[in-house]
Scaffold this motif. Structure first.
Motif, PDB file in Angstrom:
ATOM      1  N   GLY A 280      18.681 -56.600 -47.429  1.00  0.00           N
ATOM      2  CA  GLY A 280      19.031 -55.251 -47.839  1.00  0.00           C
ATOM      3  C   GLY A 280      19.069 -54.287 -46.663  1.00  0.00           C
ATOM      4  N   GLY A 281      18.147 -54.494 -45.717  1.00  0.00           N
ATOM      5  CA  GLY A 281      18.032 -53.569 -44.605  1.00  0.00           C
ATOM      6  C   GLY A 281      18.900 -53.941 -43.423  1.00  0.00           C
ATOM      7  N   PHE A 282      19.302 -55.205 -43.338  1.00  0.00           N
ATOM      8  CA  PHE A 282      20.161 -55.554 -42.217  1.00  0.00           C
ATOM      9  C   PHE A 282      21.406 -56.362 -42.593  1.00  0.00           C
ATOM     10  N   VAL A 283      21.236 -57.513 -43.241  1.00  0.00           N
ATOM     11  CA  VAL A 283      22.367 -58.444 -43.359  1.00  0.00           C
ATOM     12  C   VAL A 283      23.531 -57.831 -44.144  1.00  0.00           C
ATOM     13  N   PHE A 284      23.258 -57.303 -45.334  1.00  0.00           N
ATOM     14  CA  PHE A 284      24.344 -56.685 -46.112  1.00  0.00           C
ATOM     15  C   PHE A 284      24.956 -55.482 -45.380  1.00  0.00           C
ATOM     16  N   PRO A 285      24.127 -54.549 -44.842  1.00  0.00           N
ATOM     17  CA  PRO A 285      24.735 -53.440 -44.096  1.00  0.00           C
ATOM     18  C   PRO A 285      25.512 -53.905 -42.863  1.00  0.00           C
ATOM     19  N   PHE A 286      25.010 -54.925 -42.173  1.00  0.00           N
ATOM     20  CA  PHE A 286      25.681 -55.445 -40.985  1.00  0.00           C
ATOM     21  C   PHE A 286      27.065 -55.966 -41.360  1.00  0.00           C
ATOM     22  N   LEU A 287      27.114 -56.721 -42.481  1.00  0.00           N
ATOM     23  CA  LEU A 287      28.407 -57.249 -42.918  1.00  0.00           C
ATOM     24  C   LEU A 287      29.321 -56.104 -43.369  1.00  0.00           C
ATOM     25  N   ALA A 288      28.732 -55.109 -44.056  1.00  0.00           N
ATOM     26  CA  ALA A 288      29.529 -53.931 -44.423  1.00  0.00           C
ATOM     27  C   ALA A 288      30.120 -53.299 -43.177  1.00  0.00           C
ATOM     28  N   ALA A 289      29.287 -53.182 -42.132  1.00  0.00           N
ATOM     29  CA  ALA A 289      29.729 -52.563 -40.884  1.00  0.00           C
ATOM     30  C   ALA A 289      30.849 -53.379 -40.242  1.00  0.00           C
ATOM     31  N   ILE A 290      30.719 -54.709 -40.284  1.00  0.00           N
ATOM     32  CA  ILE A 290      31.749 -55.545 -39.659  1.00  0.00           C
ATOM     33  C   ILE A 290      33.081 -55.369 -40.397  1.00  0.00           C
ATOM     34  N   TYR A 291      33.034 -55.384 -41.724  1.00  0.00           N
ATOM     35  CA  TYR A 291      34.277 -55.170 -42.473  1.00  0.00           C
ATOM     36  C   TYR A 291      34.838 -53.771 -42.189  1.00  0.00           C
ATOM     37  N   TYR A 292      33.947 -52.790 -42.161  1.00  0.00           N
ATOM     38  CA  TYR A 292      34.379 -51.405 -42.050  1.00  0.00           C
ATOM     39  C   TYR A 292      35.009 -51.117 -40.689  1.00  0.00           C
ATOM     40  N   TRP A 293      34.377 -51.630 -39.618  1.00  0.00           N
ATOM     41  CA  TRP A 293      34.884 -51.328 -38.279  1.00  0.00           C
ATOM     42  C   TRP A 293      35.793 -52.422 -37.722  1.00  0.00           C
ATOM     43  N   PHE A 294      36.040 -53.471 -38.530  1.00  0.00           N
ATOM     44  CA  PHE A 294      36.964 -54.517 -38.079  1.00  0.00           C
ATOM     45  C   PHE A 294      38.317 -53.930 -37.670  1.00  0.00           C
ATOM     46  N   PRO A 295      38.919 -53.042 -38.470  1.00  0.00           N
ATOM     47  CA  PRO A 295      40.201 -52.432 -38.046  1.00  0.00           C
ATOM     48  C   PRO A 295      40.077 -51.623 -36.756  1.00  0.00           C
ATOM     49  N   LYS A 296      38.913 -51.018 -36.547  1.00  0.00           N
ATOM     50  CA  LYS A 296      38.715 -50.227 -35.315  1.00  0.00           C
ATOM     51  C   LYS A 296      38.708 -51.162 -34.102  1.00  0.00           C
ATOM     52  N   VAL A 297      37.983 -52.276 -34.237  1.00  0.00           N
ATOM     53  CA  VAL A 297      37.784 -53.179 -33.094  1.00  0.00           C
ATOM     54  C   VAL A 297      39.049 -53.971 -32.802  1.00  0.00           C
ATOM     55  N   THR A 298      39.745 -54.411 -33.873  1.00  0.00           N
ATOM     56  CA  THR A 298      40.865 -55.336 -33.664  1.00  0.00           C
ATOM     57  C   THR A 298      42.228 -54.689 -33.886  1.00  0.00           C
ATOM     58  N   GLY A 299      42.256 -53.556 -34.586  1.00  0.00           N
ATOM     59  CA  GLY A 299      43.546 -52.956 -34.931  1.00  0.00           C
ATOM     60  C   GLY A 299      44.223 -53.622 -36.103  1.00  0.00           C
ATOM     61  N   ARG A 300      43.517 -54.542 -36.758  1.00  0.00           N
ATOM     62  CA  ARG A 300      44.092 -55.236 -37.908  1.00  0.00           C
ATOM     63  C   ARG A 300      43.164 -55.123 -39.113  1.00  0.00           C
ATOM     64  N   MET A 301      43.727 -55.326 -40.314  1.00  0.00           N
ATOM     65  CA  MET A 301      42.913 -55.302 -41.527  1.00  0.00           C
ATOM     66  C   MET A 301      42.475 -56.724 -41.874  1.00  0.00           C
ATOM     67  N   TYR A 302      41.295 -56.833 -42.480  1.00  0.00           N
ATOM     68  CA  TYR A 302      40.813 -58.125 -43.003  1.00  0.00           C
ATOM     69  C   TYR A 302      41.406 -58.315 -44.395  1.00  0.00           C
ATOM     70  N   SER A 303      41.211 -59.510 -44.962  1.00  0.00           N
ATOM     71  CA  SER A 303      41.685 -59.754 -46.329  1.00  0.00           C
ATOM     72  C   SER A 303      40.671 -59.214 -47.326  1.00  0.00           C
ATOM     73  N   GLU A 304      41.096 -58.222 -48.103  1.00  0.00           N
ATOM     74  CA  GLU A 304      40.224 -57.585 -49.087  1.00  0.00           C
ATOM     75  C   GLU A 304      39.762 -58.592 -50.157  1.00  0.00           C
ATOM     76  N   ARG A 305      40.691 -59.482 -50.530  1.00  0.00           N
ATOM     77  CA  ARG A 305      40.382 -60.450 -51.590  1.00  0.00           C
ATOM     78  C   ARG A 305      39.259 -61.393 -51.136  1.00  0.00           C
ATOM     79  N   LEU A 306      39.418 -61.960 -49.922  1.00  0.00           N
ATOM     80  CA  LEU A 306      38.380 -62.863 -49.415  1.00  0.00           C
ATOM     81  C   LEU A 306      37.067 -62.120 -49.207  1.00  0.00           C
ATOM     82  N   GLY A 307      37.152 -60.863 -48.799  1.00  0.00           N
ATOM     83  CA  GLY A 307      35.946 -60.066 -48.604  1.00  0.00           C
ATOM     84  C   GLY A 307      35.160 -59.928 -49.896  1.00  0.00           C
ATOM     85  N   LYS A 308      35.883 -59.723 -50.981  1.00  0.00           N
ATOM     86  CA  LYS A 308      35.200 -59.561 -52.274  1.00  0.00           C
ATOM     87  C   LYS A 308      34.613 -60.881 -52.757  1.00  0.00           C
ATOM     88  N   VAL A 309      35.358 -61.978 -52.541  1.00  0.00           N
ATOM     89  CA  VAL A 309      34.809 -63.302 -52.900  1.00  0.00           C
ATOM     90  C   VAL A 309      33.529 -63.550 -52.118  1.00  0.00           C
TER      91      VAL A 309
END
Lengths: 632, 339
Positions: free
Chosen positions: A461-490
């Protein structure tokens, strides 16, 4: 071949091997001079490991600029390693905070997978009573490595987020000490190698806590574990110096402390613990190594020492350490929640200062790990009250998040789902805490699976879920591309279900008397079914992480081009192009408002300096809902 | 700006929270309690569980309601109302938890001092933990055993210590655990109230054999206890059929804890039984077999990891440097007598 040699990692490994060989030779010569047999595994490998680590750093080029300065030469302004293709920079000693942030994050994820495999070994063995797959020694080594490698992974993950985001969020060109920053990352890989080398020298059966007297005897693998943690600690301390200095000295004009993005507060509070606490675990582990190698009896009652002393020194860092993990994680929750709820963060100052409160109280609670060692009850009482006090600032954060959601416009994209996952698990972790704070109840639950369930929930709760949220959230910032929303939800749903099943089994068996750190359990306790469910949950979590890895790699190569501000965030980092090239903020922006004024008509957070161009500043000065259409 | 009523989630909190708190108060979440001191511990546990249950319902109600009521409708791109905070609210959720914490803390302190209070006419039992067995001494009766037998309703004062590494004395049905630490003597008090058989489980990681570091605990009636004492006192005298050396070996194997893992009557246990062991062909884990002679027994005691019998784990601590030659002879002599 030339390309290979241009990779700092490869040079470091080659130098490291040479350094190790020199260390072996040196120690054997000294031993011969002392009239002892030249080879003895423990002392020879210890000195060799220290030599090897320093040689690795020299090979990577960590000391090159400082050597130039010391010799009176110009070292040039960082970043200055640009020869060869761009990807080469990620394998080199590079002083750009964005490169370092990515290096940290990838290393963190690699270690997380390695430690996850250790967990799978344990879950496989525990799925059924009786010993089926591993010996008790192998189980204990897998358990200790799972613990310490996950801790390393989390420390690197925190540093990854902090490095990438702090200068972008504060409007700074880079971190305050770029060379120190790169050094603090490059200490981590040899430290991780040392941790895994312990397996080649008999493993270690002490768990990650390494308590003597058990840690002071037995396999040489334990020394590698202690030494690996020692170097990892260096990495953490050096990183903290940068986080604190950058936060205090490099904020954009107009950005007072209370106008900083709230994530920075989390990192800032955690950095004080890193800077002032890490020495204690390093000292405690060094003392055990000295006891092993040189017969110093710090913790040996027969030589006037005391095993309990170790636990005091060890936990003085190792309890606050959990706040190093969760404060930046909780910072991510506070940072992203307003974006997905489209409302200001409720009680900004309370949330910001609660991080400092947790960091302070966190230093007063260490002995709650020692409620069963027989401290005087007066001491136990003191630590019971201080421990429960942590619930107050934590509660402030929690209630403030609930109030932030209240009346908002909640949008369920993948990062928001992970925030909710963090909510659920951190709530379970938090509510199981008071049981362990109250001394008599803890004396029952101490060292049971209830504790294991409790801290896995706080860590997820304090790290792993927020860390993954952060990776999804800033993935477009770091790479300039979007991740797959569908796979993210799965990924999210599999992970949440798996994790709740796994820790649910931990809570239940723990309450009924399942001890932690055991390779096998008594079949008469009737735990077989519930452990099997827990194991299936554990495998589900790992499987969901494979989906995550696939999503990240595929999206990196073939993801959609990301819009300039995919989340319609007000934060500074989204004003820059994605990915950010070169110096992050060559001219600092001017901060004129508050970062979370969602829904406030005509609110302005920042004005870009003239050099930045007027087209960017117009984006922030317009009310958020008008630009929104353009971004969709 | 529309104000949203907190009525629904508040009602939900009570509808969910009160049954949950009652359920957690009453549910048998722990194994049966077998000591008087445990009643207070269980009371505290249930109290915290009930409070935690209510808080859980509170948060879940408000978050759950928000997720449904405040989800973004399709096509709606506007922001929410700009509420920046509310100081009275922040003060409330700082002060109320603080008061609850002080309340629970005072109760916890009271229980802690109550369960550790010395009682009149306590019986002292000394406990020693070592890799990977337990030794119990009854100074009043001069008995040393590997099985813990306690008379019901008799306050017991345990003085616990360890000889090698840290262990922890824990019978789940006795609730509290206490670490056994080399160089220290810790004290913990229990008054058994429930006749029955329990298992003492080492609760502090102590090495490869930690998972198997168990001992049998029996709480018996007062008369049965006295009977057991008489029996034990008789058993402690060397049996006439044994040579002095073998008798010494028997005593040693009891004191050193050998018999915690090796039986002498052929029944299976953590280690191979000693009955009929000498002269036998043992299959080893590496597929070979070995004749159990004096040399094999000697190696297996001093360096147990070298030859592991098939089907057993390599968890026995090495006795090299911890046993004198005479003591080793005596133990081997005793094993030889167990035909």
């Amino acid at each position: 071949m030339r390309l290979l040699w241009s990779l700092g990692l490869i040079r470091g490994l080659v130098w490291g091997i040479v350094g190790t060989a020199i260390g072996i030779g040196f120690t054997m010569l000294v031993r011969m001079a002392l009239g002892k047999p030249a080879w003895e595994t423990a002392p020879v490998t210890f000195v060799a490991a220290v030599f090897g680590t320093l040689a690795f750093l020299a090979g990577v080029g960590a000391f090159a600029d400082w050597w130039r300065w010391a010799s009176g030469e110009e070292a040039g302004d960082p970043p200055h390693h640009h020869e060869g293709p761009e990807w080469v920079r990620y394998f080199n000693f590079d002083t750009d905070h964005k490169i370092i942030g990515v290096q940290y994050t990838i290393t963190s994820l690699v270690l997380m997978f390695a430690a996850g495999i250790m967990a799978l070994i344990m879950r496989l063995e525990l799925a059924q009573s009786g010993l089926q797959f591993v010996t008790p020694e192998q189980f204990n080594s897998a358990m200790g490595l799972h613990g310490i490698v996950m801790i390393g992974s989390i420390l690197l993950g925190v540093a990854g987020m902090a490095n990438y985001l702090l200068p972008l969020m504060l409007g700074a060109p880079d971190m305050a000490f770029p060379r120190l920053n790169a050094l603090s990352f490059w200490v981590a890989p040899p430290a991780a190698i040392l941790l895994f080398l312990s397996l080649a020298f008999g493993g270690f059966d002490t768990g990650w806590t390494g308590y003597p007297p058990l840690g002071a005897v037995g396999a040489t693998g334990k020394q590698f574990f202690y030494l690996g943690v020692f170097f990892l600690g260096f990495s953490s301390i050096l990183g903290a110096i940068n986080f604190i200095t950058t936060t205090l000295k490099m904020r954009a004009p107009g950005m007072s402390m209370f106008r900083m993005p709230i994530f920075v507060w989390g990192v800032f509070a955690a950095a004080w613990i890193q800077l002032t606490g890490t020495q204690f675990i390093g000292t405690s582990f060094l003392m055990v190594v000295l006891e092993r190698l040189l017969g110093m009896g710090f913790f040996d009652p027969e030589k006037g020492g005391d095993p309990v002393l170790f636990q005091h020194i060890f936990w003085f860092y190792s309890h606050p350490a959990v706040y190093i993990f969760v404060l930046p994680g909780l910072g991510v929750i506070s940072e992203l929640l307003p974006v997905f709820v489209r409302k200001p963060l409720f009680g900004y100052k309370w949330v910001a200062l609660s991080s400092m409160g947790i960091a302070t109280v966190g230093f007063l609670v260490w002995a709650h790990h020692m409620f069963t060692v027989g401290l005087p009850n007066e001491a136990n009482t003191f630590f019971m009250f201080t421990t429960m006090l942590v619930a107050v600032p934590t509660g402030v954060k929690f209630f403030s998040w609930v109030a932030t959601m209240w009346g908002g416009k909640i949008e369920f994209r993948t990062p928001m789902l992970f925030l909710l996952g963090a909510f659920v698990t951190f709530l379970l972790g938090g509510l199981t805490g008071p049981f362990l704070a109250v001394v008599p109840v803890d004396q029952y639950l101490h060292d049971t699976y209830f504790v294991v369930g409790h801290f896995h929930n706080t860590m997820f709760g304090g790290f792993v879920f927020p860390f993954l949220a952060a990776i999804y959230y800033w993935f477009p910032k770091v790479t300039g591309r979007m991740y797959s929303e569908r796979l993210g939800k799965v990924h999210f749903w599999l992970m949440l279900v798996g994790f709740v099943a796994q820790t649910g089994s931990m809570f239940q068996t723990g309450l009924f008397g399942m001890r932690r750190r055991i390779a096998d359990y008594d079949p008469s306790l009737g735990f077989d079914t519930i452990h099997l469910i827990g194991s299936i949950g554990g495998y589900l979590v790992f499987f969901s992480m494979l989906i995550f890895a696939y999503n990240m790699i595929r999206s990196l190569v073939a993801g959609e081009k990301a819009p300039a501000n995919p989340w319609n965030s007000r934060s500074l980092e989204w004003l820059l192009p994605s990915p950010v090239k070169g110096v992050s903020w060559p001219t600092p922006p001017v901060v004129v408002g508050h970062p979370y004024d969602y829904g406030v008509p005509n609110a302005t957070f920042v004005r870009l300096a003239p050099a930045g161009g007027s087209d960017r500043s117009s984006q922030t000065t317009t009310p958020a809902h008008e630009t929104k259409e353009a971004n969709r | 700006m529309k104000r949203h009523s907190v009525l629904i989630p508040t009602v939900l909190t009570f509808l969910l929270g009160i049954p949950l708190a009652v359920l957690l108060w009453k549910a048998p979440l722990l194994p049966p309690n077998a000591v008087r001191e445990g009643d207070l511990v269980d009371f505290l546990f249930r109290l915290i569980a009930a409070i935690a249950g209510f808080v859980f319902a509170l948060i879940v109600s408000f978050v759950g309601y928000s997720l449904i009521a405040f989800r973004r409708r399709p096509g709606d791109t506007s922001d929410g109302p700009p509420m920046h905070g509310n100081v009275p609210l922040e003060v409330t959720w700082t002060v109320v938890p603080l008061l609850v914490i002080f309340g629970v803390g005072f109760l916890g302190t009271w229980v802690l001092f109550e369960i550790d209070r010395p009682k009149p006419n306590e019986m002292t039992v000394r406990v020693t933990g070592f890799q990977f067995a337990w030794l119990f001494e009854y100074p009043a009766y001069g008995i040393r055993t590997n099985e813990l037998v306690l008379p019901v309703e008799q306050p017991i004062k345990f003085e616990v210590t360890a000889t090698d590494v840290i262990h922890s004395f824990w019978v789940p049905e006795f609730r509290m655990k206490i670490d056994t630490i080399p160089g220290r003597i810790n004290v913990k008090r229990y008054t058994p109230t429930r006749i029955g058989e329990y298992t003492l489980r080492c609760a502090e990681l102590c090495g490869a054999g930690h998972y198997a570091m168990l001992a049998r605990v029996r709480v018996v009636s007062g008369s049965e206890f006295l009977q057991w004492v008489a029996q034990q006192s008789g058993a402690q005298a060397p049996e006439e059929t044994l040579s002095p050396l073998a008798a010494r070996g028997k005593e040693l194997s009891d004191q050193l804890g050998c018999l915690a893992c090796h039986t002498t009557d052929g029944s299976p246990s953590v280690g191979p039984t000693w009955k009929g062991l000498f002269g036998k062909e043992e299959p080893l884990a590496d597929g070979t077999t070995v004749l159990v002679d004096e040399a094999y027994l000697r190696t297996s005691i001093l360096r147990p990891g070298e030859q592991i019998v098939a089907g057993y784990q390599n968890i026995m601590p090495a006795y090299e440097g911890r046993l004198s030659d005479e003591d080793l002879e005596a133990i081997i002599e005793y094993i030889k007598t167990l035909k």
